[in-house]
Write a protein that holds these residues in place. Structure first.
Motif, PDB file in Angstrom:
ATOM      1  N   LEU A  29     -16.699  51.282   4.998  1.00 11.73           N
ATOM      2  CA  LEU A  29     -16.863  50.023   5.719  1.00 11.73           C
ATOM      3  C   LEU A  29     -17.383  50.223   7.143  1.00 11.73           C
ATOM      4  CD1 LEU A  29     -13.610  48.187   4.601  1.00 11.73           C
ATOM      5  CD2 LEU A  29     -15.915  47.885   3.723  1.00 11.73           C
ATOM      6  N   ASP A  30     -17.218  51.425   7.702  1.00 13.53           N
ATOM      7  CA  ASP A  30     -17.627  51.673   9.078  1.00 13.53           C
ATOM      8  C   ASP A  30     -19.108  52.014   9.208  1.00 13.53           C
ATOM      9  OD1 ASP A  30     -15.079  51.207   9.991  1.00 13.53           O
ATOM     10  OD2 ASP A  30     -14.493  53.306   9.734  1.00 13.53           O
ATOM     11  N   LYS A  31     -19.743  52.443   8.147  1.00 17.49           N
ATOM     12  CA  LYS A  31     -21.130  52.903   8.215  1.00 17.49           C
ATOM     13  C   LYS A  31     -22.071  51.799   8.700  1.00 17.49           C
ATOM     14  CE  LYS A  31     -24.917  54.465   5.362  1.00 17.49           C
ATOM     15  NZ  LYS A  31     -25.407  54.590   4.004  1.00 17.49           N
ATOM     16  N   GLU A  32     -21.950  50.612   8.154  1.00 14.33           N
ATOM     17  CA  GLU A  32     -22.844  49.532   8.551  1.00 14.33           C
ATOM     18  C   GLU A  32     -22.583  49.082   9.991  1.00 14.33           C
ATOM     19  OE1 GLU A  32     -25.462  48.561   6.851  1.00 14.33           O
ATOM     20  OE2 GLU A  32     -24.903  50.052   5.375  1.00 14.33           O
ATOM     21  N   ILE A  48     -25.838  49.690  13.281  1.00 16.67           N
ATOM     22  CA  ILE A  48     -26.510  48.776  14.202  1.00 16.67           C
ATOM     23  C   ILE A  48     -26.408  49.249  15.644  1.00 16.67           C
ATOM     24  CG2 ILE A  48     -26.201  46.815  12.683  1.00 16.67           C
ATOM     25  CD1 ILE A  48     -23.987  45.861  14.553  1.00 16.67           C
ATOM     26  N   LEU A  49     -25.501  50.182  15.918  1.00 12.47           N
ATOM     27  CA  LEU A  49     -25.329  50.673  17.279  1.00 12.47           C
ATOM     28  C   LEU A  49     -26.222  51.854  17.616  1.00 12.47           C
ATOM     29  CD1 LEU A  49     -21.448  50.509  17.534  1.00 12.47           C
ATOM     30  CD2 LEU A  49     -23.107  48.883  18.433  1.00 12.47           C
ATOM     31  N   PHE A  50     -26.540  52.659  16.631  1.00 14.22           N
ATOM     32  CA  PHE A  50     -27.294  53.877  16.872  1.00 14.22           C
ATOM     33  C   PHE A  50     -28.591  53.868  16.089  1.00 14.22           C
ATOM     34  CE2 PHE A  50     -22.760  54.998  17.141  1.00 14.22           C
ATOM     35  CZ  PHE A  50     -22.719  55.296  18.491  1.00 14.22           C
ATOM     36  N   ASN A  51     -29.677  54.330  16.712  1.00 16.42           N
ATOM     37  CA  ASN A  51     -30.957  54.448  16.030  1.00 16.42           C
ATOM     38  C   ASN A  51     -30.947  55.671  15.135  1.00 16.42           C
ATOM     39  OD1 ASN A  51     -32.064  52.225  17.278  1.00 16.42           O
ATOM     40  ND2 ASN A  51     -32.847  53.414  18.998  1.00 16.42           N
ATOM     41  N   GLU A  52     -31.482  55.520  13.938  1.00 16.96           N
ATOM     42  CA  GLU A  52     -31.580  56.675  13.047  1.00 16.96           C
ATOM     43  C   GLU A  52     -32.806  57.512  13.370  1.00 16.96           C
ATOM     44  OE1 GLU A  52     -31.379  55.426   9.035  1.00 16.96           O
ATOM     45  OE2 GLU A  52     -29.446  54.451   9.303  1.00 16.96           O
ATOM     46  N   LYS A  53     -33.886  56.860  13.799  1.00 20.09           N
ATOM     47  CA  LYS A  53     -35.110  57.568  14.138  1.00 20.09           C
ATOM     48  C   LYS A  53     -35.244  57.623  15.661  1.00 20.09           C
ATOM     49  CE  LYS A  53     -37.412  55.756  10.077  1.00 20.09           C
ATOM     50  NZ  LYS A  53     -38.469  54.892   9.593  1.00 20.09           N
ATOM     51  N   PRO A  54     -35.636  58.747  16.214  1.00 15.67           N
ATOM     52  CA  PRO A  54     -35.828  58.805  17.666  1.00 15.67           C
ATOM     53  C   PRO A  54     -37.020  57.948  18.082  1.00 15.67           C
ATOM     54  CG  PRO A  54     -36.472  60.875  16.652  1.00 15.67           C
ATOM     55  CD  PRO A  54     -35.856  60.037  15.570  1.00 15.67           C
ATOM     56  N   ALA A  55     -36.915  57.350  19.237  1.00 15.53           N
ATOM     57  CA  ALA A  55     -37.990  56.500  19.739  1.00 15.53           C
ATOM     58  C   ALA A  55     -39.186  57.350  20.154  1.00 15.53           C
ATOM     59  CB  ALA A  55     -37.492  55.679  20.922  1.00 15.53           C
ATOM     60  N   SER A  56     -40.356  56.810  20.010  1.00 19.87           N
ATOM     61  CA  SER A  56     -41.568  57.520  20.394  1.00 19.87           C
ATOM     62  C   SER A  56     -41.634  57.615  21.915  1.00 19.87           C
ATOM     63  CB  SER A  56     -42.784  56.767  19.863  1.00 19.87           C
ATOM     64  OG  SER A  56     -43.962  57.372  20.308  1.00 19.87           O
TER      65      SER A  56
END
Length: 63
Positions: free
Chosen positions: A34-37, A41-49
């Motif tokens: 239940l905590d994964k979702e 939304i708090l952390f980006n999975e892909k690093p920003a360009s």
């Protein structure tokens, strides 16, 4: 008063459907993480360009 003879079986059927859907969700592991979702939304999975995107509006207009 005779409508109650129709409404009670309909209510029992709705409760049985709700219980069946709940047990289906538990069996198909819908409630395992239940905590994964919430964290997704708090952390980006892909690093920003590091380079900003090119501004396409300035090159398409001519003064």
């Amino acid at each position: 008063m005779s409508i109650i003879y129709v409404l009670i079986p309909i209510a029992i059927i709705f409760v049985m459907i709700g219980i069946a859907v709940f047990f289906w969700a538990v069996r198909s592991k819908q409630f395992d993480d239940l905590d994964k979702e919430g964290f997704s939304i708090l952390f980006n999975e892909k690093p920003a360009s590091s380079t900003p995107p090119a501004d396409s509006t300035s090159s398409s207009r001519e003064p």
